[in-house]
Scaffold this active site. Sequence first.
Site: not given
Length: 378
Positions: A101, A189
């Site tokens: 991530y 993101e």
Amino acid sequence: MNLHEYQARDILKRHGIPVPDGEVAESPAEARAIAQRLGGKVVVKAQVHAGGRGKAGGVKLAANADAAAAQASQILGMTIKGLTVHKVLVTPAADIASESYVGIIVDRASQRPVLMVSAAGGIDIEEVAATTPERIHRVAIDPRYGLLPHQALGLALRLYRDVGQARSAAGIMGNLYAACYAVGASLVEINPLVATPDGNILALDAKLVIDDNELDRRPEIAALRDASAEAPSEVQARQAGLTFIKLEGSVACCVNGAGLAMATMDLVQFYGGAPANFLDIGGSSNPQKVVAALRIITADPHVKAILFNIFGGITRCDDVANGIVQATQQFPLHVPLVIRLTGTNEAEAVRILTAAGFPALTDMDEAVQQAVARARAA
Ligand code: GDP
Ligand code: MN
């Protein structure tokens, strides 16, 4: 403003981040044609403004073009978190060795953009943040200098032992910060950022939220808005010039001024209720704004009581009162209404409301308590 994954991917790609090819389809036949052009295994991905598409069945692998068409027909029209899927992205399937991530948010606490990474990326990142927050690593970025190479490499080494892979990831983080800055994002993101079995680093998903205050000076970004993908209540509110955010509770709030709206929501919560929305009717409220606000509020079946909290300054209480009366003439309110107003033209407002059969209060505590009780009794 939210962007779709395919729009966010285009922006990342333009900033030099490696993203697989892909095209958007609105029908199974289009999905088949795209898969044919791409050749080989593909992924068909729902394009909605919601996370957790994978878990909801909105991200599917397809071995060939026919399978891609079949998956597209499953996914198109499905609803994910209340939003209907109108488009799918068809993209070549990558082989995955690991999922990480990488995200950047504008963080209020540090008053800076913060870069966050975790080697435990993929579909359960919220779970990781909640249960093992030590697996998320962060660094605050000083906007005067930008993301410094040693900061990016430091975090990249949390993701990859291999120095070559860490350098690629650090390069991606630098480009991500540049992209974030260039489009006025409040959040960006990549989840997952994957390592492929042959060692390449790729962005397989992209999420971008644009700060609404940046849109006026970035018309090319504002043009990416897809109103068909937004909650209908939020679209109506924007068109009416209201600031509106839908929430999950049962006490609808109709307030003038963002600060008073926040305080009202706090007080609703304090007295044991839950606000159904944030709604700021703005400064110079003409009655039409109030009518639009009530139309939006009453369309929400979760609303059990409506609370007006007006502190008349530039906003005139009589305008608000007229709006309430006009609204109830145009459409019936099926839930109790609690009105508190004080300030400019208060006496006139009370006269208008009383004539129409609505009691008006001046005490904020009393009004909030009443609204919470009425919502509970419903
Ligand atoms: P999200 O659930 O909305 O975040 O959608 P993602 O695009 O992140 O996809 C969810 C999951 O699907 C990813 O975490 C991957 O595990 C898987 N996935 C997505 N794209 C691919 C791909 O190209 N190949 C493989 N094997 N899995 C993928
Ligand atoms: Mn994802």
